[in-house]
Design an enzyme around this catalytic site. Structure first.
Site, mmCIF file in Angstrom:
data_model
loop_
_atom_site.group_PDB
_atom_site.id
_atom_site.type_symbol
_atom_site.label_atom_id
_atom_site.label_comp_id
_atom_site.label_asym_id
_atom_site.label_seq_id
_atom_site.Cartn_x
_atom_site.Cartn_y
_atom_site.Cartn_z
ATOM 1 N N ASP A 13 31.060 30.092 50.370
ATOM 2 C CA ASP A 13 32.507 30.058 50.486
ATOM 3 C C ASP A 13 33.077 30.391 49.107
ATOM 4 O O ASP A 13 32.366 30.307 48.098
ATOM 5 C CB ASP A 13 32.940 28.660 50.940
ATOM 6 C CG ASP A 13 34.436 28.481 50.980
ATOM 7 O OD1 ASP A 13 35.126 29.375 51.500
ATOM 8 O OD2 ASP A 13 34.921 27.449 50.483
ATOM 9 N N ASP A 15 36.896 29.632 47.935
ATOM 10 C CA ASP A 15 37.906 28.729 47.396
ATOM 11 C C ASP A 15 37.364 27.318 47.189
ATOM 12 O O ASP A 15 36.922 26.658 48.138
ATOM 13 C CB ASP A 15 39.115 28.675 48.336
ATOM 14 C CG ASP A 15 39.820 30.025 48.425
ATOM 15 O OD1 ASP A 15 39.570 30.881 47.559
ATOM 16 O OD2 ASP A 15 40.613 30.217 49.363
ATOM 17 N N ASP A 41 58.275 32.698 48.175
ATOM 18 C CA ASP A 41 56.903 32.889 48.653
ATOM 19 C C ASP A 41 55.916 32.196 47.734
ATOM 20 O O ASP A 41 54.982 31.528 48.186
ATOM 21 C CB ASP A 41 56.559 34.379 48.719
ATOM 22 C CG ASP A 41 57.274 35.104 49.846
ATOM 23 O OD1 ASP A 41 57.566 34.445 50.859
ATOM 24 O OD2 ASP A 41 57.529 36.306 49.704
ATOM 25 N N THR A 120 34.491 34.014 53.558
ATOM 26 C CA THR A 120 35.731 33.375 53.148
ATOM 27 C C THR A 120 36.916 33.820 53.984
ATOM 28 O O THR A 120 36.930 34.931 54.537
ATOM 29 C CB THR A 120 36.006 33.697 51.655
ATOM 30 O OG1 THR A 120 37.278 33.177 51.267
ATOM 31 C CG2 THR A 120 35.989 35.206 51.400
ATOM 32 N N LYS A 165 33.836 31.618 60.802
ATOM 33 C CA LYS A 165 32.863 31.907 59.746
ATOM 34 C C LYS A 165 31.441 31.820 60.292
ATOM 35 O O LYS A 165 30.602 32.692 60.016
ATOM 36 C CB LYS A 165 33.005 30.912 58.589
ATOM 37 C CG LYS A 165 34.117 31.181 57.624
ATOM 38 C CD LYS A 165 33.972 30.259 56.434
ATOM 39 C CE LYS A 165 35.114 30.421 55.461
ATOM 40 N NZ LYS A 165 34.941 29.530 54.281
ATOM 41 N N ASN A 191 35.803 21.787 57.110
ATOM 42 C CA ASN A 191 36.119 22.853 58.058
ATOM 43 C C ASN A 191 34.948 23.820 58.232
ATOM 44 O O ASN A 191 34.879 24.549 59.224
ATOM 45 C CB ASN A 191 37.344 23.638 57.595
ATOM 46 C CG ASN A 191 38.614 22.814 57.652
ATOM 47 O OD1 ASN A 191 38.878 22.142 58.643
ATOM 48 N ND2 ASN A 191 39.385 22.839 56.584
#
Length: 260
Positions: A13, A15, A41, A120, A165, A191
């Site tokens: 992964d 992050d 944003d 990712t 994923k 997750n």
């Protein structure tokens, strides 16, 4: 299972596993500094990133906000232009955020010739740049739809997150002929339990609370590269607020200069 045992591949992964924080936020901040994102944003990205850094959790609403903001921006833009910006932004604000501990884990696999893939929710264009910079084998990421080299503002399929994923890795392993029991996977988030549970050698990296507890019950290796977490809880929101204000100041200064 040790890193050197058997063939197979290693899946990482990005992050908070490979690098500190969320890559999509740093990309958004880079775009804001170039007048390609609004302050509103960036504030939305900053808030999601602050919660992510403090709690270690990825919330679906933050993921949806990141996806929607990114898609709204890229719509109508040339793919090659965005890739060039990704290259610049990675060098400016992401390269020094890669965990040294993660580099060591990667090197252990490289030393024995194992393929290493990033998996990712980050846009695949950004994931590919990270992959190239680190000398890895490949990258799977969220894919934005393009027609004639221009982004449409829609996704190809779903956000590459959670069960998606695991399914992507399963399909890749089938294509490459890898035995998943001989593969390794690394993630910080509960997750990603579908992905971690898919391989024979799962690792929890900078894990959130749920993943840490799950990893302990399964006796999975746990790697934690974070330090001074209490200080982070105070400093991160202030630092992110500073980034938002800084981006606004840059834009305001450019507008004043343009008006002279």
């Amino acid at each position: 299972m040790s890193q050197s045992a058997g063939p197979g591949a290693a899946f990482f992964d990005v992050d908070n596993t490979l690098m500190r924080g969320a890559s999509i936020y740093y990309f958004a901040r880079g775009l804001a500094a170039r007048d390609l994102f609004t302050t509103r944003d960036l504030m939305r990205f900053a808030w999601g990133q602050a919660v992510f850094r403090i709690t270690g959790m990825e919330r679906p609403d933050h993921l949806d906000a990141a996806r929607d903001a990114a898609l709204a921006f890229v719509a109508g833009h040339d793919v090659d232009d965005l890739v060039e910006l990704c290259e610049e932004i990675y060098d400016e604000s992401m390269a020094d955020r890669v965990w040294e501990g993660a580099r060591s884990l990667i090197q252990g696999h490289l030393d024995v010739g194992r393929p290493i893939w990033l998996v990712t929710a980050t846009p695949v264009e950004l994931a590919q740049i990270i992959r190239r910079r680190l000398g890895l084998t490949g990258a799977l990421g969220t894919e934005a739809e393009t027609i004639d080299g221009v982004y449409t503002g829609r996704l190809n399929g779903d956000l590459l997150h959670g069960r998606a994923k695991a399914e992507a890795v399963r399909a890749l392993a089938r294509k490459k002929g890898w035995d998943l029991t001989a593969c390794s996977a690394y993630s910080d988030s509960s997750n990603d339990l579908p992905l971690l549970s898919l391989v024979g050698d799962p690792h929890a990296v900078n894990p959130d609370g749920d993943l840490r507890r799950y990893a302990r019950t399964r006796q999975w290796p746990v790697h934690d590269f974070r330090t001074h977490r209490t200080a982070m809880k105070v400093a991160v929101p202030a630092a992110l607020a500073g980034a938002v204000v800084g981006a606004s100041t840059i834009r305001a200064t450019r507008r004043r200069r343009a008006g002279r």
